[in-house]
Design a protein around this motif. Structure first.
Motif, PDB file in Angstrom:
ATOM      1  N   PHE A  67       3.749 -11.508   4.897  1.00 57.69           N
ATOM      2  CA  PHE A  67       3.054 -11.647   6.180  1.00 57.69           C
ATOM      3  C   PHE A  67       3.563 -12.898   6.872  1.00 57.69           C
ATOM      4  CE2 PHE A  67       0.155  -9.428   3.301  1.00 57.69           C
ATOM      5  CZ  PHE A  67      -0.016  -8.245   4.004  1.00 57.69           C
ATOM      6  N   ALA A  68       3.674 -12.818   8.178  1.00 60.01           N
ATOM      7  CA  ALA A  68       4.203 -13.934   8.952  1.00 60.01           C
ATOM      8  C   ALA A  68       3.173 -15.041   9.145  1.00 60.01           C
ATOM      9  CB  ALA A  68       4.688 -13.441  10.314  1.00 60.01           C
ATOM     10  N   ASP A  69       1.890 -14.673   9.171  1.00 59.63           N
ATOM     11  CA  ASP A  69       0.860 -15.691   9.393  1.00 59.63           C
ATOM     12  C   ASP A  69      -0.235 -15.576   8.333  1.00 59.63           C
ATOM     13  OD1 ASP A  69      -1.640 -14.213  11.037  1.00 59.63           O
ATOM     14  OD2 ASP A  69       0.318 -13.236  11.207  1.00 59.63           O
ATOM     15  N   PHE A  70      -0.899 -16.703   8.112  1.00 57.11           N
ATOM     16  CA  PHE A  70      -1.923 -16.781   7.069  1.00 57.11           C
ATOM     17  C   PHE A  70      -3.137 -15.913   7.409  1.00 57.11           C
ATOM     18  CE2 PHE A  70      -5.530 -18.756   4.886  1.00 57.11           C
ATOM     19  CZ  PHE A  70      -5.069 -18.691   3.568  1.00 57.11           C
ATOM     20  N   ALA A  71      -3.485 -15.824   8.683  1.00 51.20           N
ATOM     21  CA  ALA A  71      -4.666 -15.048   9.078  1.00 51.20           C
ATOM     22  C   ALA A  71      -4.511 -13.571   8.693  1.00 51.20           C
ATOM     23  CB  ALA A  71      -4.922 -15.186  10.573  1.00 51.20           C
ATOM     24  N   THR A  72      -3.354 -12.999   8.938  1.00 54.42           N
ATOM     25  CA  THR A  72      -3.113 -11.604   8.564  1.00 54.42           C
ATOM     26  C   THR A  72      -3.119 -11.444   7.053  1.00 54.42           C
ATOM     27  OG1 THR A  72      -1.789 -11.292  10.570  1.00 54.42           O
ATOM     28  CG2 THR A  72      -1.518  -9.645   8.824  1.00 54.42           C
TER      29      THR A  72
ATOM     30  N   GLY B 194      -2.175 -16.968   0.298  1.00 56.16           N
ATOM     31  CA  GLY B 194      -1.079 -17.935   0.229  1.00 56.16           C
ATOM     32  C   GLY B 194       0.121 -17.366  -0.509  1.00 56.16           C
ATOM     33  N   LEU B 195      -0.141 -16.652  -1.598  1.00 56.14           N
ATOM     34  CA  LEU B 195       0.957 -16.008  -2.333  1.00 56.14           C
ATOM     35  C   LEU B 195       1.670 -14.993  -1.449  1.00 56.14           C
ATOM     36  CD1 LEU B 195       2.566 -15.373  -4.940  1.00 56.14           C
ATOM     37  CD2 LEU B 195       0.784 -13.673  -5.458  1.00 56.14           C
ATOM     38  N   PHE B 196       0.904 -14.194  -0.714  1.00 51.36           N
ATOM     39  CA  PHE B 196       1.509 -13.171   0.141  1.00 51.36           C
ATOM     40  C   PHE B 196       2.398 -13.797   1.218  1.00 51.36           C
ATOM     41  CE2 PHE B 196      -2.482 -10.423  -0.751  1.00 51.36           C
ATOM     42  CZ  PHE B 196      -2.010 -10.103  -2.013  1.00 51.36           C
ATOM     43  N   VAL B 197       1.958 -14.933   1.760  1.00 56.04           N
ATOM     44  CA  VAL B 197       2.772 -15.622   2.766  1.00 56.04           C
ATOM     45  C   VAL B 197       4.032 -16.198   2.114  1.00 56.04           C
ATOM     46  CG1 VAL B 197       2.852 -17.605   4.345  1.00 56.04           C
ATOM     47  CG2 VAL B 197       0.854 -16.106   4.333  1.00 56.04           C
ATOM     48  N   LEU B 198       3.867 -16.807   0.934  1.00 60.34           N
ATOM     49  CA  LEU B 198       5.030 -17.358   0.216  1.00 60.34           C
ATOM     50  C   LEU B 198       6.070 -16.292  -0.110  1.00 60.34           C
ATOM     51  CD1 LEU B 198       3.448 -19.887  -2.317  1.00 60.34           C
ATOM     52  CD2 LEU B 198       4.952 -20.414  -0.399  1.00 60.34           C
ATOM     53  N   LEU B 199       5.611 -15.099  -0.395  1.00 58.44           N
ATOM     54  CA  LEU B 199       6.530 -14.000  -0.711  1.00 58.44           C
ATOM     55  C   LEU B 199       7.159 -13.389   0.541  1.00 58.44           C
ATOM     56  CD1 LEU B 199       4.473 -12.160  -3.483  1.00 58.44           C
ATOM     57  CD2 LEU B 199       6.486 -13.633  -3.789  1.00 58.44           C
ATOM     58  N   GLY B 200       6.698 -13.836   1.730  1.00 60.48           N
ATOM     59  CA  GLY B 200       7.244 -13.321   2.978  1.00 60.48           C
ATOM     60  C   GLY B 200       6.671 -11.984   3.399  1.00 60.48           C
TER      61      GLY B 200
END
Length: 147
Positions: free
Chosen positions: A78-83, A70-76
Motif C-alpha cells: 500500500f502506498a499510504d498508511f491509512a489504506t 506498517g508491515l504492509f507498507v514496508l512490503l510495498g
C-alpha cells in the motif's frame, strides 16, 4: 508460502507481546481500582471501570492493527498508511470485505492477520468477561463482603 510465514510470524509475536502488555496493564489497573474502592455498588463506578478496561483493550487491538499495517507498507503493498490500516482492520476483525486486496505474493498475510486478530479479540473478550464477572460478584457486596 514459507516467505509469508517467515514474514508474518514475527509480527504475530509482536502482537502477542502487545496483547500481553495491555492485558497485564488492564488487570493491574482494575485490581488497583478495586482495592481503592472496596465496594463497587455505584453504577457510575462500574461503568467507568468497565469503560476503561474496554478502552485499553481496544487500544491494544488497534496497535496490533497498526503493526500489521506498517508491515504492509514496508512490503510495498500500500502506498499510504491509512489504506494499509483500513485493510489491516478488515483483516484483523475478520470482516473480509475484499474491496482492497493484496498482491498474490503477500495475500496469505491477510489470513495470518485474521487468525491473529480473532485470537486477540478472544483474549480481550475474556478479559472483559472476567472484569464483568468480578463486578457482578462483588459490586453488590457490602463493606463486609457479604450481600
Amino acid at each position: 508460502m514459507l516467505l509469508n510465514l517467515l514474514t508474518g510470524i514475527p509480527v504475530m509475536l509482536v502482537c502477542l507481546l502487545f496483547q500481553a502488555i495491555f492485558v497485564a496493564l488492564c488487570l493491574r489497573q482494575y485490581a488497583r481500582f478495586r482495592q481503592r474502592h472496596e465496594v463497587l455498588g455505584r453504577p457510575l463506578q462500574q461503568i467507568v471501570l468497565l469503560a476503561l478496561v474496554m478502552l485499553l483493550a481496544m487500544l491494544g487491538n488497534f496497535l496490533q492493527m497498526a503493526a500489521w499495517a506498517g508491515l504492509f507498507v514496508l512490503l510495498g503493498e500500500f502506498a499510504d498508511f491509512a489504506t494499509a490500516l483500513y485493510h489491516s482492520g478488515v483483516n484483523f476483525a475478520t470482516l473480509g470485505y475484499g474491496d482492497i486486496v493484496m498482491s498474490e505474493r503477500w495475500r496469505l498475510l491477510g489470513a495470518l492477520e485474521a487468525a491473529n486478530g480473532i485470537l486477540m479479540f478472544g483474549v480481550s473478550t475474556s478479559m472483559m468477561t472476567a472484569a464483568l464477572t468480578d463486578l457482578i460478584r462483588h459490586g453488590k457486596s457490602g463493606p463486609s463482603g457479604e450481600p
